[in-house]
Design a protein around this motif. Sequence first.
Motif, PDB file in Angstrom:
ATOM      1  N   MET A 215      18.263  21.145  53.064  1.00  0.00           N
ATOM      2  CA  MET A 215      18.915  22.218  53.280  1.00  0.00           C
ATOM      3  C   MET A 215      18.335  23.557  52.438  1.00  0.00           C
ATOM      4  O   MET A 215      18.064  23.250  51.215  1.00  0.00           O
ATOM      5  N   GLN A 216      18.150  24.697  52.798  1.00  0.00           N
ATOM      6  CA  GLN A 216      17.666  25.896  52.053  1.00  0.00           C
ATOM      7  C   GLN A 216      18.695  26.973  52.486  1.00  0.00           C
ATOM      8  O   GLN A 216      18.542  27.601  53.637  1.00  0.00           O
ATOM      9  N   THR A 217      19.405  27.590  51.400  1.00  0.00           N
ATOM     10  CA  THR A 217      20.112  28.930  51.932  1.00  0.00           C
ATOM     11  C   THR A 217      21.132  28.453  52.737  1.00  0.00           C
ATOM     12  O   THR A 217      21.067  28.902  54.086  1.00  0.00           O
ATOM     13  N   MET A 218      22.229  28.079  52.261  1.00  0.00           N
ATOM     14  CA  MET A 218      23.390  27.722  53.067  1.00  0.00           C
ATOM     15  C   MET A 218      24.758  28.298  52.441  1.00  0.00           C
ATOM     16  O   MET A 218      24.537  28.385  51.088  1.00  0.00           O
ATOM     17  N   LYS A 219      25.719  28.519  53.047  1.00  0.00           N
ATOM     18  CA  LYS A 219      26.882  28.967  52.634  1.00  0.00           C
ATOM     19  C   LYS A 219      27.608  27.578  52.250  1.00  0.00           C
ATOM     20  O   LYS A 219      28.172  27.790  51.089  1.00  0.00           O
ATOM     21  N   TRP A 220      27.754  26.825  53.023  1.00  0.00           N
ATOM     22  CA  TRP A 220      28.452  25.364  53.026  1.00  0.00           C
ATOM     23  C   TRP A 220      27.455  24.341  53.259  1.00  0.00           C
ATOM     24  O   TRP A 220      26.771  24.338  54.262  1.00  0.00           O
ATOM     25  N   ALA A 221      27.186  23.427  52.368  1.00  0.00           N
ATOM     26  CA  ALA A 221      26.340  22.217  52.821  1.00  0.00           C
ATOM     27  C   ALA A 221      27.157  21.329  53.689  1.00  0.00           C
ATOM     28  O   ALA A 221      26.648  20.707  54.538  1.00  0.00           O
TER      29      ALA A 221
ATOM     30  N   VAL B 134      22.407  27.332  47.401  1.00  0.00           N
ATOM     31  CA  VAL B 134      23.958  27.216  48.371  1.00  0.00           C
ATOM     32  C   VAL B 134      24.879  27.818  47.616  1.00  0.00           C
ATOM     33  O   VAL B 134      25.201  27.746  46.479  1.00  0.00           O
ATOM     34  N   THR B 135      25.662  28.459  48.487  1.00  0.00           N
ATOM     35  CA  THR B 135      27.025  29.293  47.990  1.00  0.00           C
ATOM     36  C   THR B 135      28.055  28.464  47.527  1.00  0.00           C
ATOM     37  O   THR B 135      28.776  28.605  46.363  1.00  0.00           O
ATOM     38  N   MET B 136      28.219  27.334  48.331  1.00  0.00           N
ATOM     39  CA  MET B 136      29.580  26.340  48.063  1.00  0.00           C
ATOM     40  C   MET B 136      29.097  24.891  48.467  1.00  0.00           C
ATOM     41  O   MET B 136      28.509  24.947  49.720  1.00  0.00           O
ATOM     42  N   ALA B 137      29.004  23.885  47.766  1.00  0.00           N
ATOM     43  CA  ALA B 137      28.636  22.606  48.037  1.00  0.00           C
ATOM     44  C   ALA B 137      29.472  22.215  48.912  1.00  0.00           C
ATOM     45  O   ALA B 137      28.731  21.671  49.915  1.00  0.00           O
ATOM     46  N   ALA B 138      30.744  22.083  49.295  1.00  0.00           N
ATOM     47  CA  ALA B 138      31.565  21.667  50.295  1.00  0.00           C
ATOM     48  C   ALA B 138      33.119  22.300  50.312  1.00  0.00           C
ATOM     49  O   ALA B 138      33.588  22.762  49.307  1.00  0.00           O
ATOM     50  N   ARG B 139      33.294  22.361  51.564  1.00  0.00           N
ATOM     51  CA  ARG B 139      34.809  22.739  51.739  1.00  0.00           C
ATOM     52  C   ARG B 139      35.446  21.732  52.817  1.00  0.00           C
ATOM     53  O   ARG B 139      35.016  21.582  54.113  1.00  0.00           O
ATOM     54  N   LEU B 140      36.176  20.881  52.164  1.00  0.00           N
ATOM     55  CA  LEU B 140      36.645  19.731  52.820  1.00  0.00           C
ATOM     56  C   LEU B 140      38.280  19.902  53.043  1.00  0.00           C
ATOM     57  O   LEU B 140      38.896  19.692  52.249  1.00  0.00           O
ATOM     58  N   GLU B 141      38.685  20.343  54.116  1.00  0.00           N
ATOM     59  CA  GLU B 141      40.100  20.179  54.618  1.00  0.00           C
ATOM     60  C   GLU B 141      40.547  19.529  55.606  1.00  0.00           C
ATOM     61  O   GLU B 141      40.417  19.684  56.772  1.00  0.00           O
TER      62      GLU B 141
ATOM     63  N   PRO C 129      45.430  12.742  56.780  1.00  0.00           N
ATOM     64  CA  PRO C 129      44.338  12.991  55.847  1.00  0.00           C
ATOM     65  C   PRO C 129      43.010  12.512  56.909  1.00  0.00           C
ATOM     66  O   PRO C 129      42.924  11.567  57.637  1.00  0.00           O
ATOM     67  N   PHE C 130      41.824  13.175  56.397  1.00  0.00           N
ATOM     68  CA  PHE C 130      40.449  12.547  56.671  1.00  0.00           C
ATOM     69  C   PHE C 130      39.963  11.540  55.567  1.00  0.00           C
ATOM     70  O   PHE C 130      39.981  11.619  54.574  1.00  0.00           O
ATOM     71  N   THR C 131      39.647  10.381  56.219  1.00  0.00           N
ATOM     72  CA  THR C 131      39.538   9.170  55.236  1.00  0.00           C
ATOM     73  C   THR C 131      38.143   8.574  55.173  1.00  0.00           C
ATOM     74  O   THR C 131      37.382   8.856  56.462  1.00  0.00           O
ATOM     75  N   GLY C 132      37.743   7.896  54.495  1.00  0.00           N
ATOM     76  CA  GLY C 132      36.630   7.193  54.518  1.00  0.00           C
ATOM     77  C   GLY C 132      35.283   7.869  54.564  1.00  0.00           C
ATOM     78  O   GLY C 132      34.242   7.735  55.066  1.00  0.00           O
ATOM     79  N   ILE C 133      35.509   9.151  53.643  1.00  0.00           N
ATOM     80  CA  ILE C 133      34.199   9.886  53.555  1.00  0.00           C
ATOM     81  C   ILE C 133      33.592   9.523  52.338  1.00  0.00           C
ATOM     82  O   ILE C 133      33.850   9.098  51.072  1.00  0.00           O
ATOM     83  N   CYS C 134      32.175   9.259  52.735  1.00  0.00           N
ATOM     84  CA  CYS C 134      31.042   8.707  51.763  1.00  0.00           C
ATOM     85  C   CYS C 134      29.842   9.631  51.354  1.00  0.00           C
ATOM     86  O   CYS C 134      29.243   9.972  52.593  1.00  0.00           O
ATOM     87  N   ILE C 135      29.815  10.010  50.183  1.00  0.00           N
ATOM     88  CA  ILE C 135      28.640  10.894  50.087  1.00  0.00           C
ATOM     89  C   ILE C 135      27.741  10.485  48.905  1.00  0.00           C
ATOM     90  O   ILE C 135      28.310  10.220  47.895  1.00  0.00           O
ATOM     91  N   SER C 136      26.562  10.148  48.964  1.00  0.00           N
ATOM     92  CA  SER C 136      25.687   9.455  48.112  1.00  0.00           C
ATOM     93  C   SER C 136      24.236  10.056  47.989  1.00  0.00           C
ATOM     94  O   SER C 136      23.655  10.526  49.105  1.00  0.00           O
ATOM     95  N   ASN C 137      23.726  10.178  46.875  1.00  0.00           N
ATOM     96  CA  ASN C 137      22.377  10.504  46.465  1.00  0.00           C
ATOM     97  C   ASN C 137      21.966  11.975  47.280  1.00  0.00           C
ATOM     98  O   ASN C 137      21.193  12.006  48.057  1.00  0.00           O
ATOM     99  N   VAL C 138      22.780  12.900  46.724  1.00  0.00           N
ATOM    100  CA  VAL C 138      23.088  14.269  47.332  1.00  0.00           C
ATOM    101  C   VAL C 138      22.839  15.260  46.131  1.00  0.00           C
ATOM    102  O   VAL C 138      23.756  15.192  45.075  1.00  0.00           O
ATOM    103  N   THR C 139      21.649  15.933  46.040  1.00  0.00           N
ATOM    104  CA  THR C 139      21.884  16.999  45.040  1.00  0.00           C
ATOM    105  C   THR C 139      21.832  18.413  45.748  1.00  0.00           C
ATOM    106  O   THR C 139      20.956  18.756  46.703  1.00  0.00           O
ATOM    107  N   ILE C 140      22.477  19.252  45.310  1.00  0.00           N
ATOM    108  CA  ILE C 140      22.695  20.420  45.793  1.00  0.00           C
ATOM    109  C   ILE C 140      22.509  21.592  44.802  1.00  0.00           C
ATOM    110  O   ILE C 140      23.106  21.450  43.753  1.00  0.00           O
ATOM    111  N   GLY C 141      21.457  22.424  44.731  1.00  0.00           N
ATOM    112  CA  GLY C 141      21.088  23.433  44.068  1.00  0.00           C
ATOM    113  C   GLY C 141      21.784  24.675  44.250  1.00  0.00           C
ATOM    114  O   GLY C 141      22.053  25.366  45.421  1.00  0.00           O
TER     115      GLY C 141
END
Length: 479
Positions: free
Chosen positions: A349-355, A391-398, A404-416
Amino acid sequence: MKGIMTLVLVLLVVLSFGRSSECRNVKVLDQYSSKYSAMSCREHTASITDFGGVGDGTTSNTKAFQAAINHLAEIAADGSGAQLFVPPGKWLTGSFNLTSHFTLFLHKDAVLLASQDENDYPLLMPLPSYGRGRDGKEKDAIVGRYSSLIFGTNLTDVIVTGENGTIDGQGALWWKKYKKGQLKYTRPYLIEIMHSNQVQISDITLLDSPSWNVHPVYSSNVIIKGLTIIAPTDPVSPNTDGINPDSCSNVLIEDCYIVSGDDCVAVKSGWDEFGIAYAMPTQHLTIRRLTCISPDSAVIALGSEMSGGIQDVRAEDITAIHSESGIRIKTAVGRGGFVKDIFVRRMTMQTMKWAFWMTGNYGSHADDHYDPKALPVIQGISYSDMVAENVTMAARLEGIDGDPFTGICISNVTIGMAAKAKKVPWTCTDVSGGTNGVSPSPCDSLPGQAKTCPFPTEALPIESVELKACSLSVPARKS
């Protein structure tokens, strides 16, 4: 002697004139051939010019297209199949219907120009999983929607392909009317295939659709590949989604380039109580090698119309440039349904508001009769092996309070983060799961864990379909 010479010269001039006149009036036929890849090859071939088609950009060809397809449907009724060739030219047309065991093939210099006359698009009833059209005034939206430019229903083995020929939706007039509230019914899509099996849409360019570009709905075994889809990226072109698989099973989307005024790929399955009642999920979907530019929306969106359920979606090798969000889940109280077993890996991803963006507060209901107790289930969401820059904001999780939203898995992620990024890169409410090797550090509700996120190892059946080497050969008329 002079008299004889004069007579000879006159005869030569007359003969020459006769020959040149004859050449201007006689059509010389040159054979045109092409090879392409498809799920099925065809025995019979015809050109739109055989049915009175005129590619001058102003003559209407709606009747010619429908006459050609009706004729080819008869001769291919034995299952041998038929293909309609669209040669170089600009072919103005309104909506027409496809048939089974059929291929529509566009030459590289062929342009289908979509009519801007509302009368060239028959009215259809709203989709049963939606209950109403998405555009138009309340009363009229319930009555009907405009047929798509290229439409088909209850088909088996149907293909739209070519040598990157163009379908130009000429959507600007539709966009203006929509914004001014001047449309009674939902705008036409460019291609919509309903209740069908064995569908291929490939190797064409789609420009300026009045609304969604490609909409397979209630269909199975669908291949969409090699598409170039372009619409203005600012709010000029509302709802010009690229590809929207809707209540479909066993779908492959690959090698597509999309510049969109809305989501590049939007996965759907019906709206509120209508989608819940229809109960037909989108499932077993692979998206790979997608490049997307969408400053005002998502690269891949799940919802918001997801009331029939979405499950088993695999996305990999995705490039996102200057887009609002990479992966977005959109739902709300009243949607019901589910979004589960979603796997995304190797995304750049390049130039994002949210990843990443998930929201349970999307709203936008079909009517006021939705069930406030119909809560969506969001679980089993895996993101891995991703890199993002600026990236303006890495994540917005609501999630939803009490759901609730469950079982969210995030791995090996680099956000500049961008130079003017938000001070808090992650916001998380009503979500749970875990992370591994993620930067910047996620919120507390997604703590570190030892495991990496899963991705299915077995391919979907649609990924194993081998396309055949097909050919097309027609006389190309020249004056």
